[in-house]
Motif scaffolding. Sequence first.
Motif, PDB file in Angstrom:
ATOM      1  N   LEU A  45      17.436   9.045  65.717  1.00  0.00           N
ATOM      2  CA  LEU A  45      17.132   9.517  64.448  1.00  0.00           C
ATOM      3  C   LEU A  45      18.186   9.259  63.763  1.00  0.00           C
ATOM      4  O   LEU A  45      18.147   8.693  62.457  1.00  0.00           O
ATOM      5  CB  LEU A  45      16.968  10.943  64.457  1.00  0.00           C
ATOM      6  N   ARG A  46      19.405   9.204  64.063  1.00  0.00           N
ATOM      7  CA  ARG A  46      20.682   8.934  63.480  1.00  0.00           C
ATOM      8  C   ARG A  46      20.609   7.276  63.182  1.00  0.00           C
ATOM      9  O   ARG A  46      21.286   6.671  61.970  1.00  0.00           O
ATOM     10  CB  ARG A  46      21.907   9.111  64.147  1.00  0.00           C
ATOM     11  N   ASP A  47      20.280   6.505  64.141  1.00  0.00           N
ATOM     12  CA  ASP A  47      20.544   5.111  64.059  1.00  0.00           C
ATOM     13  C   ASP A  47      19.373   4.389  63.424  1.00  0.00           C
ATOM     14  O   ASP A  47      19.232   3.052  63.029  1.00  0.00           O
ATOM     15  CB  ASP A  47      20.777   4.479  65.446  1.00  0.00           C
ATOM     16  N   ASN A  48      18.066   5.037  63.165  1.00  0.00           N
ATOM     17  CA  ASN A  48      16.903   4.219  62.655  1.00  0.00           C
ATOM     18  C   ASN A  48      16.598   4.886  61.301  1.00  0.00           C
ATOM     19  O   ASN A  48      16.072   5.986  61.323  1.00  0.00           O
ATOM     20  CB  ASN A  48      15.919   4.367  63.560  1.00  0.00           C
ATOM     21  N   ASP A  49      16.635   3.989  60.184  1.00  0.00           N
ATOM     22  CA  ASP A  49      16.202   4.698  58.979  1.00  0.00           C
ATOM     23  C   ASP A  49      14.857   3.936  58.652  1.00  0.00           C
ATOM     24  O   ASP A  49      14.720   2.848  58.406  1.00  0.00           O
ATOM     25  CB  ASP A  49      17.273   4.087  57.819  1.00  0.00           C
ATOM     26  N   LEU A  50      13.691   4.792  58.631  1.00  0.00           N
ATOM     27  CA  LEU A  50      12.367   4.190  58.482  1.00  0.00           C
ATOM     28  C   LEU A  50      11.781   4.466  56.907  1.00  0.00           C
ATOM     29  O   LEU A  50      10.676   4.505  56.876  1.00  0.00           O
ATOM     30  CB  LEU A  50      11.491   4.820  59.616  1.00  0.00           C
ATOM     31  N   ARG A  51      12.888   5.039  56.195  1.00  0.00           N
ATOM     32  CA  ARG A  51      12.270   5.107  54.726  1.00  0.00           C
ATOM     33  C   ARG A  51      11.683   4.037  54.258  1.00  0.00           C
ATOM     34  O   ARG A  51      10.460   4.210  53.524  1.00  0.00           O
ATOM     35  CB  ARG A  51      13.493   5.704  54.004  1.00  0.00           C
TER      36      ARG A  51
END
Length: 75
Positions: A45-51
């Motif tokens: 969750l910290r390393d992946n920005d899926l926005r």
Amino acid sequence: TWRRFLRLQAQGDAAGKTVVRALDAALGTVPPAATAVLRDSLNWLRDNDLRAQCRTIAQSCLLLHGREDHITPPA
């Protein structure tokens, strides 16, 4: 902790203590996740920005926010 999270969810609810007890009883039957799994999930969750990908979803949704929601207040 899990119990703190449950208390935050029920904060402001007139039946908050009852709600927390019911949730705690229901979740008490679920075995705890392994520490490594939790760590790896939080790292993901910290390393992946899926926005950016969220903007491509073509599906209607209904967003509900509680006035007393301290976990995810409306932006």
